[in-house]
Structure formats: C-alpha cells, structure tokens
Design an enzyme around this catalytic site. Structure first.
Site, PDB file in Angstrom:
ATOM      1  N   ASP B  22       0.834  -1.071  -0.080  1.00  0.00           N
ATOM      2  CA  ASP B  22      -0.006   0.042   0.017  1.00  0.00           C
ATOM      3  C   ASP B  22       0.634   1.118   0.060  1.00  0.00           C
ATOM      4  O   ASP B  22       0.394   2.300  -0.503  1.00  0.00           O
ATOM      5  CB  ASP B  22      -0.842  -0.100   1.258  1.00  0.00           C
ATOM      6  N   VAL B  23       1.852   1.081   0.526  1.00  0.00           N
ATOM      7  CA  VAL B  23       2.830   2.281   0.684  1.00  0.00           C
ATOM      8  C   VAL B  23       4.159   1.837   0.216  1.00  0.00           C
ATOM      9  O   VAL B  23       4.871   0.911   0.241  1.00  0.00           O
ATOM     10  CB  VAL B  23       3.209   2.599   2.459  1.00  0.00           C
TER      11      VAL B  23
END
Lengths: 310, 310
Positions: B22-23
């Site tokens: 996600d990051v």
C-alpha cells in the site's frame, strides 16, 4: 606493565637519567612550546644537554613547516639548531615518495606527480626531493565547488584531473575545503596512492586542541570505506629508520622525549630506544601515562625539571 | 541468506509485487535521479503507483534541502508532491532536537541553541521547529582561521563561543572549513551534544561520488577518539518511527525502494517492512545486493522497469 618513574625534584635520579643517553629525540609542540608560547627554562635545558655533548634531534609531525621553517622557528625562540637536526613528517613523506615508492609501486615511476592537501611545508620538502606537485597552496583550489566541477570530475576530464598524478599526500591543511576533498577522492579512485604525512587527530595550540592532520584525511578514510593512508609521522617507524640512517646512533643509548603516549612514547618504545621520557605540558595526561597501554620509562612535570640534574 | 528476486522484464511478478504493498517509501538520489539528471520513465512509474492508490513517501538523507526545497525539486522535475510526503534527515533531526532531546538531556532545555555545520536546509527545518541556531550559512564562519581565533577558542571566550549552544548538528556542508571544525570541537568539548543529520559517506552526483554528510563529520569523530554522533538519516529507525507516526500505515504492507544496501535496504529491513526493492542506478552494485550482508527482497535494473507490471 611497569610504572613510569617520576623524576621531577629528584636531583640524583635526574643526573643518572641524563648520563644514560647520548641522543635525545625531542617532540616539539607540547614539549618545547605550545603554539607560539615557549615553555620557561627550555633553552637552558637544551643548553645543558648540549654542554654534556648530547646529540639533539627535533622530531616533529607538524607537516605545515619544512625543516628550514622549523629551524627558523627554533632559532626565533632562542634555540639554536641546524636543518640536519630537524626531522619533519613532510620530509619523511618526501623521502618515501622519491626513493621507496617507485620500487614498491612501479606505476608511480610514470605518474609521479603529487596532489597535495596541505600547506607550504609539504611543497618545500617535495621540491627538495625534486618531486612535481599540484594542489597545496595553489589558490585555484581555495574556492567553492561548482556544478561544472561535478561534471568534469565525474568524467575524469584531464582539464581538471591531471593524468600525471599518481600520489595524493595529505597533511595538516588550514585551507581544507569540499573541493579538495572531491579532487583527492577522484584521484585516489583513479589509482593514486593515498598517503598522509601523519595521523595526529589533534594539534595543541594556545593551551587547547585544534584539528590535526589525521582529522584532515578523516573524510577520505570515511569515503574509502575505512581505508587508512600510509603515513610517515610518529609513531611510524619509517621516521625512526630515517633518523637512525642519518645519525648512525646506538638505539640503546637514545631517549625519546614527548607529550603524547600514542605517538611520541609509542614511537620510542616501538623503535626499541633505550629510554622514553614523558612531559605533562602537552596532550596526554598523567593518568594516561601511568595507567594507559603505552607507558614511558620516565616522566617529569615539564622539560625544564631536567635542569636540576645538572 | 536468501537471494534477492530479479523482477526486470517479468510482467506477472512485477504486477504481483506492486499489488502486495500500500505504501512505497522512496529514496531519491540514485533512484529517481542522479544529481540534476532525472532517470527516464520515473514520473510515469510514480503516476502508475498513484493511479493504483499507493501512498508515496520520499525519504531523503540529503540534509542540504528542506522539505519545501525537496517538494520544489520534485515538482521542477515533473513529479508532483506535497511537503507532507517528504521526509528529510534535517527534518528528522529538528524533530528530535525540539521534542526528544530536552527529555533525555535536561541541560539542553537551558542551552538549546544549535551550532550548525551545514547548508540552508538544516536552518529551515530548525526554524520550522522554533529552534535557535548559529553557524550554518552565516558568512562569518566562511573564512580562514586566525591566531586570534586560537586564543579566544582556547579560553572559551563568550565573544566567540556562544554560551547558549548546547547542540552541534552536522549535515552536508559544501562550505566546510578548518574554522568550523575548530568551533564544533570546542562546543562539543564544552558539553554540547554531537548530532549529525545522517552518516552517508558519499553523495552521488553526475554519475560519480562526492563527499557526503558522514565525511563532513568524520574529522570530529577522529578528534573525539572515535565517538560517533547520534544521527537521524536512514538507516536510523528514528526516521522510520516518525514516518509511521505520521501516516499510521501497516509496515507489512510497505516497501522501501533504494539504491544503497547499507542505508536504504538496511532501513527497510530493520524497520521490518513487508518489502525492500533495490535499483541498480545508484551507489550499490548488483554484487553487493546479491552477495552482501544486507540483501533486498527484490531488485530491478531501474525504477521504470516497474512500468511493465501495469
């Protein structure tokens, strides 16, 4: 490990100490003076040793002065000396570059120009050995780095990186800057031999400590992943060998006098001199001399305490 | 130790890799650009990740630029970003000095002025936290050392040594000189806390290496007998904690992307992120990533190789 013998105030022991040696090797900063402040009684102490026919050698790691400069400094302070009595780390390094390096590093025969990070003393000693050099006191290197520098250095452009440079020699440089770090790094990355006059981390002056030659080369050591330069000041035995080669003295009858355990005293101990004398007027403390790993045979509060042994 | 997985040219594996996180934390120099040269395909790669709702954080050890400066640099290169997406080592150090140091070092509460050895980026971040500072870009410190300096520094004269200085902060300083080394040393000897934004030994630029912040603080480390500063750049986890504190992300779903094994990849591994991706456009070589002690989970030739995973 034996405990150093304290001689201050002990007339008889001081007399015996002086009688035992023919040669006294002196560190200068921290022993004879601090910065421009001569310690009281020093000229008289040296006169006393000379009057007893002792040979005196001034051994200095200070790379900023040539032997001639050092002789002048000694004289201006009232200590007569000859150029031959002075051994400096810049001289030691120059001898190595001109006489030894071409044997061990054949490529240096072809590329024997030295990129100097240091002051005029190094240049004078390189000149005395006929070694070509750039950098040093040239004002061209005393400026800010520009975007153009990055580009030219990165591609090893011969307009900035002299193809004849085969050695980078670091000493104490009061004009050290980012640009010189860049040049030194790129020369070394292109195969130049990494040398330093000496590795003293600090320089005593005005009763305090300031950055020494070992701190000037520290950024390069860091950039090179911990690779240390070959160095020539105390405690390196290259200097002891050069001194012995010149004076042909008996090491058992020689004494090293200094203020630093890890340079001066180590220099005398590793050189297997007959004696080592520490003074407490410089960098190392009494505790370091008494409890450290590198202990002198003798110590006094200050050099002029020897006068009582007359 | 497991072998890093090579993703370049493997469409399916690249797609799975991107989907897993996600990051994405990005190192900048050596990953997105080198010096002022943006690598081809980088903006498109970041656009791809943004289009898939990935959070992007630019994590930089470059202390010469503030977060605002960095956002501008990103934008000028065609990479839109917000100040909040940027984490720099100067910001990380400033947060520490203002919020943590007064707790661990109560004396800093009274003497909280910082002597800066570095460029404007550090000053901007200290200002943003309301921390008083001297040194830095002040032209007063961009000059040669004089005999008067030695005397005043040696006796700790308040006309040269500000009694309110309780911290010395080193970063990358293109105007580093002997005088600044003297000041930094004397402040630290008088009790100031020794800090550095980061310890990178080199800085990549124009396809070559130049001195980094870790090389600027190296003389002080040498003068202090090997004592290292506390530092805040990658791989220090103070920066990871700050990033997590801000974004509240799941570390298992985050991936660190970088070009240096011993800073970027180590940062991700020690931070227990879900993934680490190395690119071969910067400092560390393929051999270092494949055979070294600090190995990424994945590697690609260049960042834009990720485009094939779209």
């Amino acid at each position: 490990m034996s405990t150093p013998e304290y001689l201050t105030g002990k007339k008889e022991a001081l007399g015996e100490f002086i009688a035992k040696y023919d040669v006294f090797l002196f560190d200068c900063d921290g022993v004879l003076w601090s910065g421009d402040h001569l310690f009281p009684g020093v000229p008289e102490t040296l006169d006393l040793l000379r009057s007893q026919k002792k040979r005196i050698v001034f051994v200095t790691n200070n790379s900023t002065k040539s032997r001639q400069d050092y002789r002048k400094k000694l004289e201006s302070m009232g200590i007569p000396a000859t150029v031959e009595e002075v051994f400096g780390s810049s001289y030691s390094a120059s001898i190595y570059i001109s006489r030894i390096l071409p044997q061990s590093h054949p490529e240096v025969k072809k590329r024997n120009k030295v990129f100097v990070v240091g002051e005029a003393g190094i240049e004078t000693e390189l000149d005395s050995e006929g070694i070509p050099h750039i950098g040093g006191t040239d004002p061209k290197y005393r400026r800010e780095v520009t975007p153009e520098d990055y580009k030219l250095l990165a591609k090893g452009d011969p307009s900035v990186l002299d193809p004849d440079v085969g050695v980078v020699l670091f000493g104490l440089d009061f004009h050290f800057n980012y640009l010189k770090m860049c040049y030194a790094y790129h020369y070394i990355q292109r195969g130049a031999v990494f040398l330093a006059t000496n590795m003293d981390s600090t320089l005593p002056s005005a009763g305090a400590l300031f950055p020494g030659a070992g701190s000037i080369s520290a950024p390069l050591v860091k950039m090179l992943g911990g690779k240390e330069p070959m160095s020539f000041g105390k405690p390196n035995q290259a200097m002891m060998d050069a001194i012995e080669g010149k004076f042909q003295f008996d090491r058992a009858k020689a004494c090293m006098v200094g203020d630093r355990a890890n340079t001066d005293i180590k220099f005398g101990l590793e050189g297997k001199l007959g004696g080592t004398l520490a003074v407490l007027t410089g960098v190392s403390t009494k505790e370091e001399f008494l409890e450290g790993d590198t202990r002198p045979a003798f110590y006094v509060d200050k050099l002029s305490d020897l006068l009582e042994g007359a």
